[in-house]
Design an enzyme around this catalytic site. Structure first.
Site, PDB file in Angstrom:
ATOM      1  N   ASP A 335       0.070  -2.784 -16.526  1.00  0.00           N
ATOM      2  CA  ASP A 335       0.701  -1.871 -17.168  1.00  0.00           C
ATOM      3  C   ASP A 335       2.032  -2.496 -17.917  1.00  0.00           C
ATOM      4  O   ASP A 335       2.671  -3.284 -17.035  1.00  0.00           O
ATOM      5  CB  ASP A 335       1.078  -0.617 -16.528  1.00  0.00           C
ATOM      6  CG  ASP A 335       1.838   0.508 -17.341  1.00  0.00           C
ATOM      7  OD1 ASP A 335       1.512   0.685 -18.297  1.00  0.00           O
ATOM      8  OD2 ASP A 335       2.711   0.961 -16.824  1.00  0.00           O
ATOM      9  N   ASP A 636       2.532   2.039 -12.486  1.00  0.00           N
ATOM     10  CA  ASP A 636       3.594   2.828 -11.831  1.00  0.00           C
ATOM     11  C   ASP A 636       3.389   4.294 -12.270  1.00  0.00           C
ATOM     12  O   ASP A 636       4.075   5.229 -11.656  1.00  0.00           O
ATOM     13  CB  ASP A 636       4.844   2.446 -11.899  1.00  0.00           C
ATOM     14  CG  ASP A 636       5.427   2.264 -13.472  1.00  0.00           C
ATOM     15  OD1 ASP A 636       4.283   2.886 -14.377  1.00  0.00           O
ATOM     16  OD2 ASP A 636       6.680   2.533 -13.726  1.00  0.00           O
ATOM     17  N   ASN A 731     -16.087 -18.156  24.232  1.00  0.00           N
ATOM     18  CA  ASN A 731     -15.609 -17.319  23.168  1.00  0.00           C
ATOM     19  C   ASN A 731     -14.301 -16.511  23.596  1.00  0.00           C
ATOM     20  O   ASN A 731     -13.467 -16.530  22.596  1.00  0.00           O
ATOM     21  CB  ASN A 731     -16.693 -16.189  23.169  1.00  0.00           C
ATOM     22  CG  ASN A 731     -17.850 -16.772  22.231  1.00  0.00           C
ATOM     23  OD1 ASN A 731     -17.787 -17.702  21.710  1.00  0.00           O
ATOM     24  ND2 ASN A 731     -18.962 -15.921  22.549  1.00  0.00           N
TER      25      ASN A 731
END
Length: 901
Positions: A335, A636, A731
Site C-alpha cells: 500500500d 495500514d 535424540n
C-alpha cells in the site's frame, strides 16, 4: 474461492437524492417513525459487524495432536507402555506433550480479524426520528434513517447525501486515497463508478474533516462497505505457510519410510520365530529411529528464535511459521499511504512570481528551507503567505498535531517555513467575509484588511484548482511587477502540467486588492474575479526516508515490488518512479476490465496500481499466488485487511487500524518499510537453518534406518544394533547440541543478493535427498563397522563392546556432522567456529559419560571401552565430517566452473 461483488446489491449513487429517499421509503423532513425504525431493525438486524467465534484452546490442541508426526509418536508411546518399556513410553509421550503445548500456545495468539471491525463501530449517531433530532446508539440505525453529520464526526453507516455544505471526508482507511474527498449531494453517477469516486455517498467509519451534511442511511451492518470487507475476511481461508506444507509432505514420506521399515523388521523376525514382545521391541526401536522425533520441537524452537530476532527489529509475528514465510517471499504488494509514504501532506515544490522553488522538510514539522536556481534571490513571500494562512481553517501545533484538513495543514507548515505564524496572522487580520470551499466551484476565498506594503486595505485571498483560479485572473504577479495574465498564462499552464506529471496535488493562489473606500461586498462570490495570480504549490504525501533504499534492496534480492493504492494512477505512477519500482501502471478500472488470465499475463509488466478497490487488492494477491508467487502484502488501512489475510504474509503497520493488525500475520511496529526487508533477510536465514537442520536430521535418520534394517535382515545381534533407550538418548541429549549450533550460526553474507528460493523446490528435492543418502550412508557404514568387526562379542541380552562402540560412533559422528553441516556449501570449519566448538564439547562429554559412568551404563545398556576401542570409535566417527567437507568442496568447485563457463 468465495468472491464478493465490488458493487452493493442496490447502487444508490446512480440515482438522485429524492429517488434514494423514495427507494428507501424515507422522509427527508421527519425521518422514520419510532415504530418503523423498530420494524426495520428487526428485519435488517443491528448495525454491527458479525464476528467469527475463535477456536477454543482445546480445539487448537486437538488439531496439534492430529499432526501426522505427533500421531506416529503417540502410537510408539502406547506400544512401548503395552510391552513394558515404561521409560521409552514416558519419554516419547513427554515429547508429544511438548510439541502440542508449543504449537497450541503460538496458535492461540492469533486474533479474530472481524472482531476488530466490530470494535470500530461508532457508538452514537444524530438521527431524525418522528421529526426531531435525537442521539441514538449507532447499532440501532436502519436503512432509511436520516442522519446529520458535521466536521469531526465518524460516519455511522453508509449513506446517500441529501444535503452537503463544503463537505469533505477522509476515506484513506477505506479506499487508500490520502487526500480528503470533496462530496456533492447533487451528483448522479454512472453505475460503474468506483468506490473512491462515489462523491454523493459517505461510508461507515470514515471521518468528516470539513463541512456539514444530512444523509439517508442506505446500508447497515454487514451490508456496509466495512461489512463487505468483513465478509471478504471470513471468505479467505487461512493457508498453511510454505514450510508447513513442505514439512507436512516430508512427514508423510517419513511415515512411509518408518512404518515400511517396521513392517520389514516385523516380518523377518516373525519368520525367524521370535517372540511377539521381542518383535514389538525391535519395531519400537525402528520406529524411534525412523521418526525424526525432534523435528516439530526444533522447528518450533528455530522459528521462535527467529520471532525474537524480528521483535528486536520492530517486527512482530503472530504465528511462528510466518517467520519462515518471509524468507520465501518473491513478491511484495505494498500500500502507498502510510506505508511507503508518511501519510502527511507536504508542499514539495513552489512556482511563485514566475520562478521555481523547492521546499525541504517533510511531514508536519515546521522546519525546512527554500531552494532556488543560482543567481536569483529568495523573494518576500508575503502575498502568498497571506493566502496560505488566512484562506484556510486548519491548525498545526508545533509538535505536529493537525486539526482540520490535511492539505490545509501542509499550507500552514509551508507558511511556517516562510517565518509566518498562522494563528498570529489570523488574529491580526480577522476574516470579514468568506466563500467556503465547495466541490461545485472548486475554490475558497476569504476577505480581510491587510497590509500590501502601503498600509492596510481590503483584500481577497483565493485558493483552488489551477484551471478555476486562472479563469478568474486578470493579471499575474511576477518578479518585475504585476502584468496582464495573458503574458504569463502559457508559463502558468506549463508549470501546472509539470507539477501534475510529478504526481503532485496542485493548488493555485491569487488575491484581489479592493478599493480603499469600497464596502465589504454583500455577495462575496461576485467579488472573486479580476484576481491577480500569485503562484502554484505542489503537495505530496512524501516517501518515508527508508522506502527507496528498501525497495532497491528488495529488487536486488529478486523480489518483485508493486505499489497498490487508492490514489489516482498518475499520482501512483509518479510515486512509483521515485521509489524505483519497475515500469508499468494501471488503474483499478483497467484491471477490472481484464479477465483473470489477461491480468496474470500482464502482471510482469505492471508495478503500480492506482485507484483500486479492496476487491482489486484481494484479486491481485490471489492471482499472484496462483501464478506461483509467495506474496507479502503491506497496509495500514481497513481497505487492506482482506488482501492482507489472503497474502502468504500480511504485513500490517503499527500505526494502522486494529482491523489490519488482526488480519495481518506480521506487524511492523515502527511502520518502516525497511523493517520488512530486514525481516525478509531474517526469514531467508531461518529457512537456510531449517534446511541445514533437516539435512542433519535426515542423515542421522537414514543412518539409523539402514542400521536397523541391516541388523534385522542379516540377524546381527538378533536385529538389535542399538537399544531404544540409546536412540532416545541420542535424540534428547546428543543431537540437540548440533541443532543449537545450527540455530545460532550467523547468516551468510550476501543472502539478500540471491534470488528467492523456488517454492516449487521443496526441502526434499532430488539433490537434497541425494545428500541425505550420501551422508546417512556414510554414518551408517561407520556405525555398522564395530558390529561386523567383533561379531563374537555381540549379545542381545547383556551390554557388550561392539554395540557400545557403535553407539559412540553414531553419537560422535552426529556431533562432527553438526559442526560441518552448519554451513552449506561453505566449509563448516570456517570462522566463526569457536562458539560451535564450545557447544559441541557438551554432547562429546555426555557421550563419554554415557559409556564410562555407572548409572548411565545401567540405564543405556553400555559398557566401558579401553583406549584402543575409543581411538577406533573416534576414527570411524571422523569419517563423517571428512566425507561431508570433501563433497562440499567438490560442489563449490563445480559451481565455480559453471558460473565462469
Amino acid at each position: 474461492m468465495t468472491t464478493v461483488d465490488p458493487r452493493p446489491t442496490t447502487s444508490w449513487y446512480d440515482r438522485s437524492a429524492d429517488a434514494a429517499l423514495t427507494g428507501l421509503t424515507a422522509d427527508r423532513d421527519r425521518g422514520l417513525s419510532a415504530s418503523a425504525a423498530a420494524t426495520r431493525l428487526a428485519e435488517h438486524g443491528p448495525n454491527a459487524i458479525v464476528s467469527e467465534p475463535p477456536p477454543s484452546r482445546w480445539q487448537v490442541a486437538l488439531r496439534q495432536l492430529a499432526d501426522p508426526m505427533n500421531v506416529m509418536l503417540v502410537v510408539v508411546a502406547v506400544v512401548s507402555l503395552f510391552i513394558g518399556q515404561r521409560s521409552v513410553g514416558i519419554m516419547v509421550a513427554a515429547l508429544v506433550v511438548l510439541n502440542v503445548v508449543l504449537g497450541t500456545r503460538q496458535e492461540m495468539k492469533a486474533k479474530a480479524s472481524v472482531d476488530a471491525l466490530a470494535k470500530m463501530q461508532v457508538p452514537q449517531a444524530k438521527v431524525l426520528r418522528d421529526g426531531s433530532v435525537r442521539e441514538v446508539d449507532a447499532t440501532t440505525l436502519v436503512p432509511g434513517d436520516v442522519v446529520t453529520l458535521e466536521a469531526g464526526d465518524m460516519v455511522p453507516a453508509d449513506g446517500r447525501l441529501l444535503r452537503a455544505a463544503t463537505l469533505e471526508t477522509q476515506e484513506a482507511a477505506l479506499t487508500g486515497e490520502s487526500a480528503p474527498i470533496a462530496k456533492d449531494a447533487t451528483a448522479v453517477l454512472d453505475p460503474d463508478t468506483t468506490l473512491g469516486d462515489r462523491v454523493n455517498m459517505v461510508f461507515q467509519n470514515t471521518q468528516v474533516t470539513r463541512g456539514t451534511a444530512t444523509i439517508v442511511v442506505t446500508e447497515t451492518g454487514m451490508g456496509t462497505e466495512m461489512g463487505r470487507i468483513a465478509s471478504m475476511l471470513s471468505a479467505v481461508a487461512p493457508a498453511k505457510s510454505p514450510l508447513q506444507r513442505e514439512l507436512d509432505s516430508l512427514t508423510g514420506v517419513l511415515g512411509w519410510i518408518a512404518w515400511g521399515a517396521v513392517a520389514v523388521i516385523v516380518v523377518f523376525d516373525l519368520v525367524r520365530g521370535q517372540e511377539i514382545a521381542s518383535v514389538l521391541l525391535l519395531g519400537i526401536s525402528m520406529a524411534i529411529s525412523a521418526i525424526p522425533t525432534g523435528l516439530p520441537t526444533f522447528v518450533q524452537a528455530m522459528l521462535s528464535n527467529g520471532s525474537r530476532q524480528l521483535a528486536e527489529h520492530n517486527a512482530v509475528v503472530k504465528n511462528l511459521t510466518d517467520v519462515e514465510t518471509l524468507g520465501a517471499t518473491s513478491a511484495i504488494n505494498s500500500d502507498k499511504t502510510g506505508t511507503l509514504t508518511m501519510n502527511e501532506m507536504t508542499v514539495e515544490s513552489l512556482f511563485y512570481l514566475g520562478e521555481w522553488y523547492s521546499v525541504s522538510g517533510s511531514g508536519y514539522a515546521k522546519t525546512g528551507e527554500f531552494r532556488h536556481a543560482a543567481g536569483s534571490d529568495v523573494p518576500e513571500f508575503h502575498r502568498l503567505a497571506y493566502g496560505l494562512t488566512l484562506c484556510s481553517d486548519a491548525t498545526v501545533s508545533d509538535d505536529g498535531v493537525v486539526v482540520g484538513d490535511p492539505t490545509e495543514a501542509a499550507l500552514i507548515v509551508l507558511a511556517a517555513k516562510m517565518g509566518v505564524d498562522a494563528e498570529l496572522s489570523r488574529s491580526r487580520y480577522p476574516r470579514l467575509a468568506e466563500v467556503p470551499f465547495d466541490s461545485e466551484y472548486k475554490f475558497m476565498a476569504t476577505f480581510h484588511r491587510v497590509d500590501f506594503g502601503q498600509g492596510e486595505v481590503q483584500g481577497a485571498f483565493v485558493k483552488g484548482g489551477p484551471d478555476v483560479i486562472l479563469a478568474r485572473c486578470g493579471s499575474a504577479a511576477t518578479a518585475d511587477g504585476v502584468v496582464p495574465i495573458d503574458q504569463e498564462r502559457e508559463a502558468i499552464v506549463a508549470a501546472n502540467r509539470s507539477l501534475s506529471e510529478k504526481g503532485l496535488r496542485v493548488l493555485a493562489f491569487a488575491y484581489r486588492r479592493l478599493p480603499d473606500d469600497a464596502a465589504m461586498p454583500a455577495d462575496p462570490m461576485g467579488a472573486v474575479e479580476d484576481l491577480t495570480f500569485v503562484g502554484l504549490v505542489g503537495i505530496i504525501d512524501p516517501l518515508r526516508p527508508s522506502s527507496k533504499e528498501a525497495v532497491r534492496i528488495a529488487r536486488e534480492a529478486g523480489i518483485e515490488v508493486r505499489m497498490i493504492t487508492g490514489d489516482h494512477a498518475i499520482t501512483a505512477a509518479a510515486i512509483g518512479a521515485k521509489l524505483g519500482l519497475g515500469a508499468g501502471a494501471a488503474s483499478g478500472a483497467e484491471i477490472q476490465a481484464m479477465s483473470d488470465d489477461e491480468l496474470t499475463a500482464r502482471l510482469p509488466d505492471l508495478h503500480v496500481f492506482g485507484r483500486v478497490t479492496p476487491q482489486d487488492k484481494l484479486r491481485l494477491a490471489r492471482l499472484m499466488q496462483e501464478d506461483g508467487a509467495v506474496v507479502a502484502m503491506t497496509g495500514d488501512a481497513v481497505n487492506d485487511a482482506a488482501a492482507l489475510k489472503q497474502a502468504d504474509i500480511g504485513v500490517a503497520m503499527g500505526s494502522g487500524s486494529d482491523v489490519t493488525k488482526q488480519a495481518g500475520k506480521m506487524i511492523l511496529v515502527d511502520d518502516n518499510f525497511g523493517t520488512l526487508v530486514e525481516a525478509v533477510r531474517l526469514g531467508r536465514a531461518i529457512y537456510d537453518k531449517v534446511v541445514s537442520y533437516v539435512r542433519f536430521q535426515m542423515s542421522q535418520l537414514f543412518a539409523l534406518v539402514l542400521l536397523f534394517l541391516t541388523a534385522s535382515v542379516f540377524a546381527i545381534n538378533e536385529g538389535v544394533p542399538l537399544t531404544p533407550v540409546m536412540v532416545l538418548f541420542l535424540n534428547f541429549f546428543i543431537t540437540i547440541f548440533p541443532v543449537v549450533v545450527i540455530m545460532i550460526d550467523p547468516a551468510p553474507d550476501g543472502i539478500m543478493r540471491k534470488p528467492p528460493r523456488d517454492p516449487a523446490k521443496t526441502i526434499a528435492n532430488p539433490g537434497a535427498v541425494g545428500l541425505w543418502l550420501l551422508y546417512g550412508g556414510t554414518l551408517f557404514l561407520a556405525t555398522l563397522a564395530p558390529l561386523l568387526l567383533f561379531p563374537d562379542q555381540l549379545s542381545a541380552t547383556a551390554p557388550n563392546t561392539p554395540v557400545t562402540m557403535s553407539f559412540v560412533v553414531i553419537a560422535l559422528g552426529s556431533v562432527f556432522a553438526g559442526l560441518v553441516m552448519r554451513h552449506d556449501p561453505e566449509s563448516g570449519l570456517a570462522a566463526p567456529i569457536l562458539g560451535a566448538v564450545k557447544w559441541l564439547s557438551i554432547p562429546a562429554a555426555l557421550t563419554v559419560a554415557a559409556v564410562e559412568v555407572g548409572f548411565l551404563q545401567d540405564f543405556l545398556g553400555t559398557t566401558g571401552l579401553d583406549g584402543t576401542q575409543w581411538l577406533m570409535a573416534l576414527g570411524l566417527a571422523l569419517i563423517m565430517p571428512v566425507v561431508v567437507e570433501i563433497e562440499k568442496a567438490l560442489r563449490r568447485r563445480r559451481d565455480t566452473q559453471f558460473r565462469t563457463s
